[in-house]
Design a protein around this motif. Structure first.
Motif, mmCIF file in Angstrom:
data_model
loop_
_atom_site.group_PDB
_atom_site.id
_atom_site.type_symbol
_atom_site.label_atom_id
_atom_site.label_comp_id
_atom_site.label_asym_id
_atom_site.label_seq_id
_atom_site.Cartn_x
_atom_site.Cartn_y
_atom_site.Cartn_z
ATOM 1 N N PHE B 361 0.814 -1.216 0.000
ATOM 2 C CA PHE B 361 0.000 0.000 0.000
ATOM 3 C C PHE B 361 0.850 1.269 0.000
ATOM 4 O O PHE B 361 2.029 1.246 0.356
ATOM 5 N N MET B 363 0.554 4.169 1.876
ATOM 6 C CA MET B 363 0.941 4.812 3.124
ATOM 7 C C MET B 363 1.594 3.789 4.053
ATOM 8 O O MET B 363 0.900 3.018 4.700
ATOM 9 N N ASP B 365 2.863 4.302 6.762
ATOM 10 C CA ASP B 365 2.496 4.630 8.141
ATOM 11 C C ASP B 365 1.305 3.817 8.612
ATOM 12 O O ASP B 365 1.247 3.387 9.753
ATOM 13 N N THR B 366 0.315 3.643 7.731
ATOM 14 C CA THR B 366 -0.908 2.970 8.151
ATOM 15 C C THR B 366 -0.930 1.514 7.711
ATOM 16 O O THR B 366 -1.797 0.760 8.131
ATOM 17 N N ALA B 367 0.031 1.107 6.881
ATOM 18 C CA ALA B 367 -0.002 -0.267 6.363
ATOM 19 C C ALA B 367 0.629 -1.264 7.325
ATOM 20 O O ALA B 367 0.508 -2.460 7.140
ATOM 21 N N LEU B 368 1.339 -0.762 8.340
ATOM 22 C CA LEU B 368 1.946 -1.650 9.320
ATOM 23 C C LEU B 368 1.208 -1.488 10.641
ATOM 24 O O LEU B 368 1.020 -0.367 11.116
ATOM 25 N N ASN B 369 0.809 -2.615 11.238
ATOM 26 C CA ASN B 369 0.108 -2.568 12.518
ATOM 27 C C ASN B 369 1.030 -1.989 13.596
ATOM 28 O O ASN B 369 2.072 -2.565 13.887
ATOM 29 N N PRO B 370 0.664 -0.833 14.170
ATOM 30 C CA PRO B 370 1.566 -0.167 15.115
ATOM 31 C C PRO B 370 1.818 -0.968 16.387
ATOM 32 O O PRO B 370 2.740 -0.657 17.139
ATOM 33 N N ARG B 371 1.007 -1.990 16.664
ATOM 34 C CA ARG B 371 1.152 -2.762 17.895
ATOM 35 C C ARG B 371 1.904 -4.073 17.682
ATOM 36 O O ARG B 371 1.954 -4.902 18.581
ATOM 37 N N GLN B 372 2.389 -4.301 16.479
ATOM 38 C CA GLN B 372 3.158 -5.528 16.257
ATOM 39 C C GLN B 372 4.613 -5.174 15.969
ATOM 40 O O GLN B 372 4.892 -4.182 15.298
ATOM 41 N N ARG B 373 5.530 -6.027 16.454
ATOM 42 C CA ARG B 373 6.946 -5.813 16.145
ATOM 43 C C ARG B 373 7.209 -6.201 14.696
ATOM 44 O O ARG B 373 6.489 -7.020 14.126
ATOM 45 N N ILE B 377 5.386 -8.818 12.089
ATOM 46 C CA ILE B 377 4.751 -8.379 10.847
ATOM 47 C C ILE B 377 5.304 -9.192 9.671
ATOM 48 O O ILE B 377 4.551 -9.642 8.806
ATOM 49 N N GLY B 416 6.552 2.357 14.745
ATOM 50 C CA GLY B 416 6.703 3.754 15.141
ATOM 51 C C GLY B 416 8.142 4.184 15.316
ATOM 52 O O GLY B 416 8.450 5.373 15.327
ATOM 53 N N ARG B 430 7.376 -7.442 3.673
ATOM 54 C CA ARG B 430 6.229 -8.275 4.030
ATOM 55 C C ARG B 430 5.648 -8.936 2.779
ATOM 56 O O ARG B 430 5.251 -10.096 2.807
#
Lengths: 291, 595
Positions: B361, B363, B365-373, B377, B416, B430
């Motif tokens: 994708f 962006m 910034d939004t394509a990676l789950n911020p809560r997963q290492r 991912i 992040g 990924r």
């Protein structure tokens, strides 16, 4: 970029990362105080829960017990300490029930969409259209006043609000690119729900939990005051207000003290939630700036 | 001439969450004379926007101007009380933000918002101010200037809204105009009209201006002087001509090197040897709800090749990628993946088919789950498609990170903690984890700085050579596509207007729309804007906006060569031209635009 140092915060020491404001600190201290009393109440309380210690009813503060006596001559101080246990435990259980129902159904509606969402949402809206106290009165009136009925009823009534919040969160997060990426990979609904959406909605859900907990304390106390909640001789703050409201005309503070305690608990919880939300929002604002 | 703005030794600090103040701008000095345009250029994080805001005596929440003087019209505005400083804004100095759509209140009529600032400052009553605004609309070349103020923001096009934003900023007759990336979010064809309007109105009113951008080609058209910034410090300052042609500093040279030449100046890649297609999109029609986005689109992606899909925003590029990935259901037609027809919805496709076609994708910034290492991912597709677990999985994650030029240690980090370019590399890794035959790249470089984007493109090229993976490369950036794609598909309003080997598409004869796109890409040549904005093509194109789902040729209303009676009523058939080129146009081959 200086990203590394900025976002390392969650891994730093818990207290350094908290950034408590003084209101949040005070609120936290009050909640901690009540929590300690709830846990160790029976060892701290000078008298038993239903023990009559004096022949004088509605004795003023300092006479009889530390905080006076109630309408039957029981120690107000001891009953307060036993009461915090009932009040907090019942509130916790009802809030947990409301979250179990609300979050599960809300996320399910957001992910499955279609007819499931429509049916569940309309049912929830129908429940929300009734004044919540009236709804609880009808249910408790029909099924009788037992703790089980009380907890289940209040839990279900509160779950309507939790449902709306979780459904909105599920819809918002469900369209983000990382969820789309998981969908494109072929992940099932359960994975998307538990690994992608839930971890990212924890912050708003924790805030919501605090608010629901507060509301649940007020609701339960209100029902106890109406005589539909906790029954005597058990001690509950709402019930204590109701028992001793007659003493107000005699100049007794036996009804005011539990009322003040309810206020201290709910206001503290609210302050803590405010602080938590501001902290979350503050972080997102600052993250944007840092770019 | 006198200085309108002088900034001396400016220091701005910002506070990250939970941290102490760190410097963002470190001792920058600049001055802008009356009627002069100063461009601030640099990558994101260079402090260019922060400086432009400081010129109004403003710092964003969480930031503070810690030291330095800001002199506006002979007054040190940092010494003024906040109320007086507030009174300057929208009177002596005004600001045009990147996104006009986000700056206009959608619930109020445009005219009311344009005159809001002068009305607040008491510059006149509503009637005289509206008359003055109409005069501004006329100068900005807006269609029907008398009535445009009556409209709501959603009723005008993006380019018009950006020009109306300029009208809003100019309505108070400011001495200093601050333009913060005002054309970055626009398509190239729209960018021309907006750039020209901005430049003309600045010249006409003799306003001093600060123009913030990362696009050197745009700077060449509007700026008199350029200030190059890096990490909050001045790298180099000088007249536009000198910076563009004789940069003194190495960093400026790096910036210049990352700029890709205009598409018709690129040595185009020869068509790849014919390979069986890994993706074959046949006569696909798709849309959302009642809206049809793609109509009758056919695209083939041969194995181990790059097919570029270009077109303006809203033309259906991303929808095409989503249809191929199975995220958006198609209504008609078929998608064939590696020779086998694929189910329209992703949940009906077998894992083997999903594995072969991965999507990246725009962006990061939004394509990676911020809560997963990062390790999780990248590890999930390894587990999901190949059943790798534990040590084996961790080893493969490390290999993937090395493949995209990231250190192995990144596996334990959260998204992040990474920069934009690094996130985009993880995003790519990924997709690679599935070991796919083809990757759908949806505007993967659009959100990145030019230098970083150039690095990602190089990485894509080397991965293609190393792994033999094919790309469907979706972009609105023609220069990137021209330098990278073996074949090109040009989309307009959800239809294919031209396709073929990139050499054939980027050389004459052109489809009129391809010609417009090509001529709209800014060149790093001063005076380019004057040449291009006055052509009949540019005028015809800016007169109307894209209509989706009309009859006839979708481009007919913006085409200078449209044949009335034919183009607006009958949809053109796709014609085969020599060199494997296909063009959908009614014009005889001899009349198609050349160079």
């Amino acid at each position: 970029m200086s990203d590394v140092s900025d976002h390392g915060a969650p891994r730093a020491s818990v207290f350094a990362g908290l950034r408590l404001t003084w209101t949040a600190g005070l609120a936290g201290a009050i909640l901690l105080f009540w929590l300690v009393l709830a846990l160790f109440g029976p060892w701290i309380a000078p008298h038993g829960e239903a023990e009559i210690i004096s022949g004088t009813t509605f004795a003023p503060i300092g006479e009889g017990g530390l905080l006076g006596t109630d309408k039957l001559g029981r120690d107000v101080f001891s009953r307060l300490i036993y009461g915090v246990r009932t009040t907090m435990l019942l509130a916790l259980i009802t809030t947990l029930i409301s979250f179990a129902f609300g979050v599960t159904l809300g996320f399910a509606a957001a992910i499955l969409k279609g007819w499931f969402d429509v049916v569940i949402s309309r049912i929830v809206e129908a429940f929300m259209a009734f004044p919540s106290t009236l709804l609880a009165l009808v249910v408790i009136g029909a099924f009788g006043t037992s703790i089980t009925v009380l907890v289940l009823t209040v839990g279900l009534v509160l779950s309507t609000g939790v449902f709306r919040v979780s459904r909105a969160l599920g819809y918002d997060i469900g369209v983000m690119d990382f969820v789309e990426a998981a969908r494109a990979r072929g992940e099932g609904t359960w994975w998307i729900l538990t690994r992608e959406i839930l971890p990212n909605s924890m912050a708003p859900l924790i805030a919501e939990f605090g608010l629901r907990f507060t509301f649940s304390i007020l609701f339960l106390s209100g029902l106890s005051f109406l005589g539909l909640g906790v029954q005597e001789p058990a001690a509950d703050w709402g019930l204590m207000v109701q028992e001793n409201v007659g003493g107000l005309f005699l100049g007794s503070s036996a009804a005011l003290i539990p009322a003040a305690c309810i206020a201290s608990l709910t206001v503290s919880m609210n302050l803590l939630v405010d602080w938590f939300q501001q902290r979350q929002q503050g972080e997102t604002v600052l993250e944007k700036i840092d770019q | 001439m006198t200085d309108v703005l002088t900034i001396k030794n400016l220091h701005v600090e910002g506070r990250p969450p939970g941290g102490d103040y760190v410097p963002i701008v470190k001792g920058v000095s600049l001055n802008v004379r009356k009627g002069e345009v100063l461009a601030l250029i640099g990558e994101s994080g260079s402090g260019k926007s922060t400086i432009s805001l400081a010129a109004m005596g403003f710092a964003r929440p969480g930031c503070r101007i810690s030291r330095g003087e800001v002199w506006l019209n002979g007054r040190d505005i940092m010494a003024l009380p906040p109320h007086d400083r507030h009174a300057l804004r929208g009177d002596e100095v005004s600001y045009v933000a990147q996104s006009a759509a986000a700056s206009f209140n959608p619930a109020l009529r445009i005219g009311r918002q344009v005159i809001e600032a002068p009305l607040w400052h008491g510059a006149g009553d509503a009637a005289t101010l509206t008359a003055a605004a109409v005069e501004l609309y006329r100068k900005l070349d807006l269609p029907s200037p008398e009535t445009v103020g009556e409209k709501f923001p959603h009723q005008v096009s993006g380019g018009q809204l950006q020009r109306l934003m300029a009208a809003m900023a100019m309505s108070c007759g400011p001495d200093l105009l601050i333009l913060d990336e005002p054309t970055t979010a626009l398509d190239v064809t729209t960018q021309i009209e907006v750039l020209k309007a901005f430049r003309d109105i600045i010249r006409d009113q003799g306003t001093a201006a600060i123009y913030v951008t990362h696009d050197l080609a745009v700077v060449a058209q509007v700026a008199d002087r350029i200030l190059v910034l890096k990490n909050g410090e001045t790298v180099e300052e000088g007249p536009t001509n000198q910076i563009l042609h004789a940069p003194r500093h190495d960093y400026t040279r790096t910036l210049m090197a990352a700029v890709r030449p205009a598409p018709h100046l690129v040595d185009h890649i020869d068509p790849a040897a014919a390979q069986a297609p890994v993706i074959s999109v046949r006569n696909v029609t798709a849309g959302y709800g009642a809206l049809t986005i793609l109509s009758d689109v056919s695209v083939d992606v041969p194995a181990a090749s790059v097919v570029g899909v270009i077109g303006e925003s809203g033309c259906g590029k991303s929808t095409l990628a989503r249809v191929v990935a199975g995220l958006t259901p198609l209504r008609e037609g078929t998608v064939i993946l590696d020779g086998k027809p694929a189910a329209p919805a992703v949940r009906d496709r077998p894992r083997a088919a999903l594995k072969d076609c991965q999507i990246v994708f725009q962006m990061a910034d939004t394509a990676l789950n911020p809560r997963q290492r990062i390790g999780d991912i990248l590890g999930r597709p390894l587990d999901f498609y190949q059943g790798l677990k534990g040590r084996e999985r961790a080893e493969r994650v490390a290999e993937l990170l090395e493949l995209v030029d990231l250190p192995r240690g990144f596996a334990s980090r959260f998204p992040g903690e990474l920069s934009g370019g690094q996130k985009q590399r993880v995003n790519l890794a990924r997709a690679l984890a599935a070991d796919p035959k083809v990757i759908l790249c949806d505007e993967v470089t659009s959100a990145l700085d030019t230098v970083v984007a150039a690095g990602v493109i190089e990485l894509l090229k080397s991965l293609k050579d190393k792994l033999g993976v094919a790309y469907m490369f979706i972009s609105h950036d023609l220069s990137t596509v021209a330098s990278f794609a073996d074949e090109v598909v040009v989309l307009y309003a959800g239809r294919v207007v031209e396709k073929g080997p990139s050499k054939a598409v980027f050389s004459p004869p052109f489809h009129p729309y391809t010609k417009l796109l090509l001529s709209s890409v800014p060149e790093m040549r001063q005076g380019w804007l004057d040449g291009v904005a006055d052509t009949s093509e540019a005028r015809a194109a800016s007169a109307a906006s894209v209509v989706i789902g009309g009859t006839g040729c979708p481009f007919a209303n913006r085409c200078a060569l449209a044949i009335s009676g034919t183009c607006d009523t009958t949809a053109p058939a796709v014609r085969d031209l020599p060199g494997d080129l296909q063009i959908a146009c009614h014009l005889p081959v001899a009349e198609l635009p050349v160079s």
